[in-house]
Design an enzyme around this catalytic site. Structure first.
Site, short mmCIF file in Angstrom:
data_model
loop_
_atom_site.label_atom_id
_atom_site.label_comp_id
_atom_site.label_asym_id
_atom_site.label_seq_id
_atom_site.Cartn_x
_atom_site.Cartn_y
_atom_site.Cartn_z
N GLY A 157 57.36 50.14 -19.44
CA GLY A 157 58.61 49.51 -19.91
C GLY A 157 59.71 50.54 -19.99
O GLY A 157 59.54 51.58 -20.64
N ALA A 158 60.85 50.26 -19.34
CA ALA A 158 61.91 51.26 -19.23
C ALA A 158 63.02 51.07 -20.25
O ALA A 158 63.93 51.89 -20.32
CB ALA A 158 62.51 51.19 -17.83
N HIS A 205 53.33 57.13 -13.72
CA HIS A 205 53.17 58.52 -13.26
C HIS A 205 52.26 59.29 -14.21
O HIS A 205 52.16 60.50 -14.12
CB HIS A 205 54.54 59.21 -13.21
N ARG A 213 52.63 43.59 -11.55
CA ARG A 213 52.80 45.05 -11.60
C ARG A 213 52.83 45.41 -13.08
O ARG A 213 53.64 44.85 -13.84
CB ARG A 213 54.10 45.46 -10.94
N LYS A 263 54.59 56.10 -28.62
CA LYS A 263 54.07 56.26 -27.25
C LYS A 263 52.56 56.00 -27.20
O LYS A 263 52.05 55.39 -26.25
CB LYS A 263 54.39 57.68 -26.75
N ASP A 267 61.34 42.28 -10.66
CA ASP A 267 61.30 43.34 -11.68
C ASP A 267 61.47 42.71 -13.06
O ASP A 267 62.10 41.65 -13.20
CB ASP A 267 62.44 44.34 -11.47
C1 FAD Z 1 56.84 51.26 -9.20
C2 FAD Z 1 57.46 51.14 -10.54
C3 FAD Z 1 58.18 50.00 -10.84
C4 FAD Z 1 58.75 49.83 -12.10
N1 FAD Z 1 59.35 48.65 -12.44
C5 FAD Z 1 59.77 48.45 -13.71
C6 FAD Z 1 60.25 47.19 -14.15
O1 FAD Z 1 60.33 46.21 -13.39
N2 FAD Z 1 60.65 47.07 -15.44
C7 FAD Z 1 60.57 48.11 -16.33
O2 FAD Z 1 60.90 47.93 -17.50
N3 FAD Z 1 60.13 49.31 -15.93
C8 FAD Z 1 59.74 49.51 -14.66
N4 FAD Z 1 59.26 50.75 -14.30
C9 FAD Z 1 59.46 51.94 -15.18
C10 FAD Z 1 58.36 52.07 -16.20
O3 FAD Z 1 58.46 51.04 -17.16
C11 FAD Z 1 58.47 53.43 -16.94
O4 FAD Z 1 59.70 53.51 -17.58
C12 FAD Z 1 58.32 54.64 -16.02
O5 FAD Z 1 57.36 54.41 -15.04
C13 FAD Z 1 57.88 55.87 -16.85
O6 FAD Z 1 56.67 55.63 -17.47
P1 FAD Z 1 55.28 56.29 -17.01
O7 FAD Z 1 54.27 55.19 -16.92
O8 FAD Z 1 55.44 57.07 -15.80
O9 FAD Z 1 54.80 57.15 -18.26
P2 FAD Z 1 55.53 58.27 -19.12
O10 FAD Z 1 54.64 58.45 -20.30
O11 FAD Z 1 56.97 57.96 -19.35
O12 FAD Z 1 55.45 59.53 -18.17
C14 FAD Z 1 54.24 60.14 -17.80
C15 FAD Z 1 54.51 61.37 -16.97
O13 FAD Z 1 55.13 60.98 -15.74
C16 FAD Z 1 56.14 61.90 -15.36
N5 FAD Z 1 57.45 61.21 -15.38
C17 FAD Z 1 57.73 59.98 -15.90
N6 FAD Z 1 59.03 59.66 -15.72
C18 FAD Z 1 59.58 60.72 -15.08
C19 FAD Z 1 60.89 60.99 -14.61
N7 FAD Z 1 61.88 60.12 -14.77
N8 FAD Z 1 61.09 62.18 -14.01
C20 FAD Z 1 60.10 63.06 -13.83
N9 FAD Z 1 58.83 62.86 -14.25
C21 FAD Z 1 58.57 61.71 -14.87
C22 FAD Z 1 56.08 63.03 -16.36
O14 FAD Z 1 55.19 63.97 -15.85
C23 FAD Z 1 55.50 62.34 -17.58
O15 FAD Z 1 54.86 63.25 -18.43
C24 FAD Z 1 58.64 50.90 -13.05
C25 FAD Z 1 57.92 52.03 -12.75
C26 FAD Z 1 57.31 52.17 -11.53
C27 FAD Z 1 56.49 53.38 -11.26
#
Ligand code: FAD
Length: 311
Positions: free
Chosen positions: A191-192, A230, A187, A204, A136
């Site tokens: 970014g979280a 997502h 992957r 964004k 990760d």
């Molecule tokens: C399999 C996987 C592995 C990951 N590994 C890492 C990593 O190693 N390092 C890292 O920094 N980040 C990681 N992440 C997290 C990632 O960086 C994002 O913070 C997270 O996926 C939210 O971004 P998004 O692409 O879904 O888009 P966003 O623009 O945040 O969300 C898009 C839509 O998805 C839905 N959604 C998103 N988050 C949520 C939530 N918490 N609850 C409910 N609905 C939600 C909503 O409908 C939202 O409108 C990972 C994510 C996934 C899916």
């Protein structure tokens, strides 16, 4: 109203010990407790059970034992041993052989050489059974060290290992070019972590535009990339690009987090896309949980309702 809460507020709350205590008391207590929406359980047994249910629906899994930075080499060794145990439990249970790990759990911020040794131990335990180990990506102070560590083990000859690139970081295009050239699996995520403007896009729209550009780069020149989001707009752009360029569905996979957009998870799998669910488990679930709340503050309402209904 809750949607107006900035991601930064959740970073601050994530470091609150009293909130952690309160959440830990109620969050996982019963099968329906609020943290269980995003976390499969506190034990590897619970995670394996969740993985079985997910696999029954035709989806794949990656299991992640939650836990972040350790402060000593002893703790890092303990986390490494725990991972070796998890690998053999997964083998015994017969669920998907794919795990996700964080290098700060293995001592990255304590001593780089120890961390590399620990990672090698995990890869040695994982390789004979055909596991894939995903490293990760943590916040930006660790990006270089994470990529260098991957390159070191790749240079030694391990091939069942890959990492994560965040589209929020300005540097990511160059990192993907480096990883595509190496042939290591990436992957892609948005970014979280909350990052400063010097290293990361703050809007964004910029993060999203970069995600699409980087996804194309991976689809064109990467090795079985994972598109982890997502966001239906990102998914639609990836599907369209793959269609237009004759890239078969089997050449990449989609990934989402446990408990988020389960509707989309099933529909993508039903369309024939390889699909993997990231299944987090363990007692150290609070920071992960707070990152998920920060991404969608509306979830706070659901957590509060959960707390009040349990007291
Ligand atoms: C399999 C996987 C592995 C990951 N590994 C890492 C990593 O190693 N390092 C890292 O920094 N980040 C990681 N992440 C997290 C990632 O960086 C994002 O913070 C997270 O996926 C939210 O971004 P998004 O692409 O879904 O888009 P966003 O623009 O945040 O969300 C898009 C839509 O998805 C839905 N959604 C998103 N988050 C949520 C939530 N918490 N609850 C409910 N609905 C939600 C909503 O409908 C939202 O409108 C990972 C994510 C996934 C899916």
């Amino acid at each position: 109203m809750l949607d107006a809460l900035p991601k930064a507020a959740f970073s601050v709350l994530a470091s609150s010990n009293s909130l952690k205590k309160l959440a830990s008391r109620y969050g996982m207590r019963k099968p329906g407790s609020f943290a269980r929406r995003f976390i499969a359980g506190e034990t590897v047994g619970e995670a394996i059970e969740a993985a079985r249910q997910i696999e029954k629906q035709g989806l794949m899994v990656t299991l992640d034992q939650l836990g972040e930075s350790v402060a000593s080499t002893e703790e890092a060794t303990k986390a490494t041993r725990a991972y070796a145990g998890i690998i053999s439990e997964i083998e015994g249970a017969g669920v998907g052989r794919n795990i996700s790990i964080k290098l700060t759990q293995l001592g990255l911020s304590v001593d780089r050489a120890t961390c590399i040794d620990n990672l090698r131990r995990i890869l040695d335990a994982a390789t004979p059974g055909g596991f894939f180990v995903r490293i990760d990506m943590e916040n930006s102070p660790f990006t270089d060290a994470t990529l260098d560590t991957l390159e070191t083990v790749w240079g030694i000859g391990y091939r069942n290992v890959g990492t994560v690139i965040q589209s929020a970081l300005r540097r990511s295009r160059a990192d993907i070019e480096r990883l595509n050239a190496m042939g290591s699996r990436v992957r892609l995520v948005k970014g979280a972590y909350r990052e400063p403007g010097e290293v990361a896009f703050q809007q964004k729209s910029e993060v999203d535009a970069a995600f699409i550009e980087l996804a194309y780069l991976l689809l064109k020149g990467g090795t079985y990339p994972a598109i982890a989001t997502h966001d239906p707009n990102m998914i639609a752009a990836v599907k369209k690009y793959a269609d237009q360029h004759g890239i078969d569905k089997s050449k990449y996979e989609f990934q989402m987090l446990y408990g988020i957009r389960r509707d989309l998870q099933s529909s993508l799998a039903a369309e024939g896309h390889p699909f993997r669910v990231y299944v987090p488990f363990g007692t150290e679930w609070f920071p992960y949980f707070m990152r998920r709340l920060g991404e969608r503050p509306a979830n706070v309402g659901f957590v509060l309702r959960g707390i009040f209904s349990e007291r």
